[in-house]
Scaffold this motif. Structure first.
Motif, PDB file in Angstrom:
ATOM      1  N   SER A  52     -40.089  47.149  63.886  1.00 53.84           N
ATOM      2  CA  SER A  52     -40.703  48.470  64.013  1.00 53.84           C
ATOM      3  C   SER A  52     -40.175  49.367  62.891  1.00 53.84           C
ATOM      4  O   SER A  52     -39.239  48.991  62.181  1.00 53.84           O
ATOM      5  CB  SER A  52     -40.391  49.066  65.384  1.00 53.84           C
ATOM      6  OG  SER A  52     -39.008  49.308  65.505  1.00 53.84           O
ATOM      7  N   ARG A 102     -43.526  44.364  57.766  1.00 52.04           N
ATOM      8  CA  ARG A 102     -43.542  45.788  58.095  1.00 52.04           C
ATOM      9  C   ARG A 102     -43.571  46.065  59.586  1.00 52.04           C
ATOM     10  O   ARG A 102     -43.013  47.046  60.044  1.00 52.04           O
ATOM     11  CB  ARG A 102     -44.713  46.458  57.399  1.00 52.04           C
ATOM     12  CG  ARG A 102     -44.441  46.569  55.908  1.00 52.04           C
ATOM     13  CD  ARG A 102     -45.536  47.249  55.139  1.00 52.04           C
ATOM     14  NE  ARG A 102     -45.131  47.445  53.756  1.00 52.04           N
ATOM     15  CZ  ARG A 102     -45.005  46.481  52.862  1.00 52.04           C
ATOM     16  NH1 ARG A 102     -45.243  45.231  53.200  1.00 52.04           N
ATOM     17  NH2 ARG A 102     -44.629  46.734  51.632  1.00 52.04           N
ATOM     18  N   ALA A 103     -44.224  45.241  60.342  1.00 53.94           N
ATOM     19  CA  ALA A 103     -44.301  45.494  61.780  1.00 53.94           C
ATOM     20  C   ALA A 103     -44.785  44.245  62.483  1.00 53.94           C
ATOM     21  O   ALA A 103     -45.382  43.360  61.863  1.00 53.94           O
ATOM     22  CB  ALA A 103     -45.251  46.654  62.063  1.00 53.94           C
TER      23      ALA A 103
END
Length: 162
Positions: A52, A102-103
């Motif tokens: 996250s 990134r996530a």
């Protein structure tokens, strides 16, 4: 439950694996990560975690500390699945980052490579939600003097505490 339908008792190996999973969950550092360990069998581990924005470096992708932690944990638990009496310690770890993440959910897959007495070697790889490898590492682990049975997360229902 009808006679003969009782669940089979867990094997000693399965009890050890579940105790290691509890040990992972009980480590204070793991409260900082949305992660879960599963040990499917001897010399293997699987760690799933969620990346996250709290895990980002200044350029907006997961910081390398996340890669290291998850690769180290996956390799470590793959090796400690082979050792029922002592806690292992990481003595070295080499990393290779192949892609930023990134996530999303990432899986660290660890597997034992060699060693069964005092020093163990394992490899681990990180895979993103699309199944692409984003990093890998190789670690060396050594038996410590710390009995697994002395560790509260392990001992609670583990092989020696049954």
């Amino acid at each position: 439950m009808p006679p003969g339908d009782e669940p089979l008792p867990a094997s000693g190996a399965d009890q050890h694996y579940r105790a290691l999973e509890r040990l992972y969950g009980s480590a204070p550092v793991n409260a900082k990560f949305a992660s879960k360990l599963h040990i499917p069998g001897e010399g293997r581990s699987q760690l799933t975690f969620t990346v996250s924005p709290e895990d980002y470096h200044a350029a907006g992708a997961a910081h390398g500390t996340i890669y290291f932690k998850m690769l180290d944990d996956a390799a470590f638990y793959a090796c400690n699945s082979l050792v029922t009496d002592r806690f292992l310690l990481t003595t070295s770890f080499n990393l290779f980052f192949s892609k930023p993440v990134r996530a999303g959910q990432v899986t660290a897959e660890g597997h034992w490579v060699s060693g069964r007495r005092r020093v163990f070697v394992a490899e681990a790889r990180l895979v993103d939600e699309e199944g692409e490898e984003i990093g890998r590492g190789t670690g060396t682990f050594m038996k410590s003097r710390i009995p697994l049975s002395s560790l509260p997360g392990y001992a609670a229902g583990g092989p020696s505490g049954l």
